[in-house]
Scaffold this active site. Structure first.
Site, PDB file in Angstrom:
ATOM      1  N   ARG A  56       0.857  -1.208   0.000  1.00 23.07           N
ATOM      2  CA  ARG A  56       0.000   0.000   0.000  1.00 23.07           C
ATOM      3  C   ARG A  56       0.886   1.249   0.000  1.00 23.07           C
ATOM      4  NH1 ARG A  56      -2.191   2.080   4.503  1.00 23.07           N
ATOM      5  NH2 ARG A  56      -2.428   0.056   5.483  1.00 23.07           N
ATOM      6  N   TYR A  96     -14.837  17.179 -14.322  1.00 24.21           N
ATOM      7  CA  TYR A  96     -15.458  15.859 -14.274  1.00 24.21           C
ATOM      8  C   TYR A  96     -16.485  15.810 -13.120  1.00 24.21           C
ATOM      9  CZ  TYR A  96     -15.881  10.964 -12.988  1.00 24.21           C
ATOM     10  OH  TYR A  96     -16.369   9.746 -12.636  1.00 24.21           O
ATOM     11  N   ASP A 152      -5.740  18.620 -13.770  1.00 24.73           N
ATOM     12  CA  ASP A 152      -6.100  17.284 -14.242  1.00 24.73           C
ATOM     13  C   ASP A 152      -5.904  17.275 -15.757  1.00 24.73           C
ATOM     14  OD1 ASP A 152      -7.504  15.094 -15.287  1.00 24.73           O
ATOM     15  OD2 ASP A 152      -9.064  15.154 -13.747  1.00 24.73           O
ATOM     16  N   LYS A 164      -8.073   6.267 -18.861  1.00 23.82           N
ATOM     17  CA  LYS A 164      -8.486   6.798 -20.166  1.00 23.82           C
ATOM     18  C   LYS A 164      -7.390   6.595 -21.217  1.00 23.82           C
ATOM     19  CE  LYS A 164     -11.981   7.773 -17.706  1.00 23.82           C
ATOM     20  NZ  LYS A 164     -11.886   8.698 -16.633  1.00 23.82           N
TER      21      LYS A 164
HETATM   22  C1  LIG Z   1     -11.177  14.394 -16.408  1.00 21.33           C
HETATM   23  C2  LIG Z   1     -11.360  13.243 -15.472  1.00 21.33           C
HETATM   24  N1  LIG Z   1     -10.708  13.222 -14.306  1.00 21.33           N
HETATM   25  C3  LIG Z   1     -10.844  12.216 -13.426  1.00 21.33           C
HETATM   26  C4  LIG Z   1     -11.711  11.172 -13.669  1.00 21.33           C
HETATM   27  C5  LIG Z   1     -11.851  10.078 -12.647  1.00 21.33           C
HETATM   28  O1  LIG Z   1     -11.079   8.974 -12.995  1.00 21.33           O
HETATM   29  P1  LIG Z   1     -11.379   7.470 -12.540  1.00 21.33           P
HETATM   30  O2  LIG Z   1     -12.676   7.071 -13.151  1.00 21.33           O
HETATM   31  O3  LIG Z   1     -10.200   6.700 -13.052  1.00 21.33           O
HETATM   32  O4  LIG Z   1     -11.475   7.459 -11.055  1.00 21.33           O
HETATM   33  C6  LIG Z   1     -12.425  11.135 -14.864  1.00 21.33           C
HETATM   34  C7  LIG Z   1     -13.338  10.006 -15.153  1.00 21.33           C
HETATM   35  O5  LIG Z   1     -14.107  10.033 -16.082  1.00 21.33           O
HETATM   36  C8  LIG Z   1     -12.246  12.207 -15.801  1.00 21.33           C
HETATM   37  O6  LIG Z   1     -12.904  12.236 -16.968  1.00 21.33           O
END
Ligand SMILES: Cc1ncc(COP(=O)(O)O)c(C=O)c1O
Length: 420
Positions: free
Chosen positions: A70, A123, A195, A219
């Site tokens: 972990r 998101y 992000d 993604k």
């Molecule tokens: C821009 C963005 N950031 C973060 C996330 C979250 O990622 P995860 O689904 O791997 O937890 C997503 C998920 O769709 C996303 O589109």
């Protein structure tokens, strides 16, 4: 004016000097038995010859020793190394999901009573975490239009602990002017967290002044839609603080990535540069075609897009404008019928997420952004008929266009008044 242009040229040169794909190509891993892929660390716990070394490892004082997976594992460190090379940061910690990475960063930077300034187009899960979950800790968030620097500055309070945005936002594809926001963040001594899930390789936020860069590896970076994972790229100090056995949000919240997955993601990363070029090339082709057909297309590579200039300035041109585009087909009914028909015709999948070899489409208002209240969706321009496309790696994109257009014609999408 001349000075500004000069600074821009210098900035551009500096970004272009960072060759992320070369850095990834240059990485070498020698497996336990000399294999070209490092051996997968298949253990949750690690042995020590001496009890003293175990104690020192707990204290964080022994380089190259592992304690418990972990905290860290060889496979996770290998993947982290590649991701740090991608973003040009000192180091990177990997997590069990993008949300695992995002929530760890936020809870590491903010204490009870603190405040966050965040872009309002983010998101849905991140939005819900900030808006609903952080209430438990009395941490509040001001959601602002991140393309409006004044709005960001006006929202900063003495309690603000971070500025948060997405490089290219989900789902509206707004482009953050990272260099400008970073300047503002530095003026107030705040970390800028970006992000970069939508634009790996295309944008290198760290080279534009971002302090912490997050990805949902789920993604584009993994690219095979077979797992969820995340990463935080930043300084050694910050990444170590996340791992601290006494106070690290990453260590204590426990969103650990499994070693087997870390190893498969690392292998997929080796084709990221090829995939991003193809995703972007295909998306640009379709965006142009559907715009010429008169549809309301949003794509940062179209001159009609509000973020076109910023994107062009701050991107690494060879990877293009990214694989995401949106089309407004006028109503949710149109959107649903079109997505179902495209799926029936093998053009892609009616599914959330992005970065797959096949095109994925969903209506964000009723899926990935449904956490955002309707009123706020309207205010930010997220209309019901909006379809988000993550364009695939189709070899013959002209054929794809013809087939997609045929679906639209069959459903009279071009006749709906709202689409023009
Ligand atoms: C821009 C963005 N950031 C973060 C996330 C979250 O990622 P995860 O689904 O791997 O937890 C997503 C998920 O769709 C996303 O589109």
């Amino acid at each position: 004016m001349i000075l500004n242009s000069f600074i821009l040229v210098l900035l551009k040169l500096d970004i272009m000097n960072y060759k992320a794909a070369d850095k990834l190509q240059d990485l070498q891993y020698f497996g336990e038995y000399g294999g070209v892929n490092p051996s997968i660390s298949d253990s949750s716990t690690y042995t020590f010859i001496s009890a003293k070394t175990m104690f020192d490892t707990f204290e964080g004082n022994t380089e190259g020793c592992y304690l418990y997976s972990r905290h860290s594992s060889p496979s996770n460190l290998y993947l982290g190394e590649a991701l740090a090379a991608l973003e040009g940061t000192e180091t990177a910690n990997v997590y069990g999901s993008g949300m695992g990475a995002i929530t760890s960063v936020i809870l590491q930077l903010c204490d009870a009573g603190d405040h966050i300034v965040s872009s309002r187009t983010i998101y849905g899960g991140t939005y819900a975490f900030m808006k609903n979950f952080l209430k438990k800790f009395n941490i509040s968030t001001s959601f602002v239009d991140s393309t409006d620097l004044k709005a960001i500055e006006n929202s900063i309070t003495p309690k603000t602990k971070m500025i948060y945005c997405e490089a290219v936002s989900n789902p509206l594809l707004e482009v953050a002017d990272i260099a400008a926001i970073s300047k503002l963040a530095k003026k107030y001594g705040l970390p800028l967290v970006v992000d970069n899930t939508f634009s790996p390789l295309s944008i290198t936020p760290g080279k534009l002044g971002a302090d912490i860069i997050i990805h949902s590896l789920t993604k584009f970076i993994n690219g095979t839609s077979d797992c969820v994972a995340g990463v935080v790229c930043g300084t050694s100090d910050f990444c170590l603080s996340l791992k601290d056995v006494n106070s690290g949000a990453g260590m204590l919240l426990g969103s650990t990535l499994d070693s087997l997955r870390a190893s498969s993601i690392l292998k997929n990363m080796r084709t990221l540069h090829i995939r991003m070029k193809k995703h972007s090339g295909n998306a640009l082709y379709l965006a142009h075609k559907f715009e010429q057909d008169g549809l309301k297309v949003s794509y940062p590579g179209l001159q009609s897009h509000s973020g076109y200039e910023i994107m062009t300035q701050q991107m690494n041109a060879e990877y293009g404008y990214g694989g995401l585009l949106t089309i407004n087909v006028g109503s949710l009914e149109n959107a649903n019928s079109l997505m179902e028909l495209m799926q029936e015709n093998g053009l892609g999948y009616l599914a959330v997420s992005l970065g797959f070899y096949k095109t994925l489409f969903s209506a964000p208002g009723t899926s990935t952004s449904s956490e955002i209240p309707l009123e706020e969706q309207k205010e930010m321009g997220l209309s019901e008929g909006l379809i988000r496309f993550s364009i695939g790696l189709d070899n013959d994109i002209e054929r794809t266009y013809t087939l997609m257009r045929a679906c639209m014609l069959r459903l009279n999408i071009f006749d709906a008044e709202e689409v023009y």
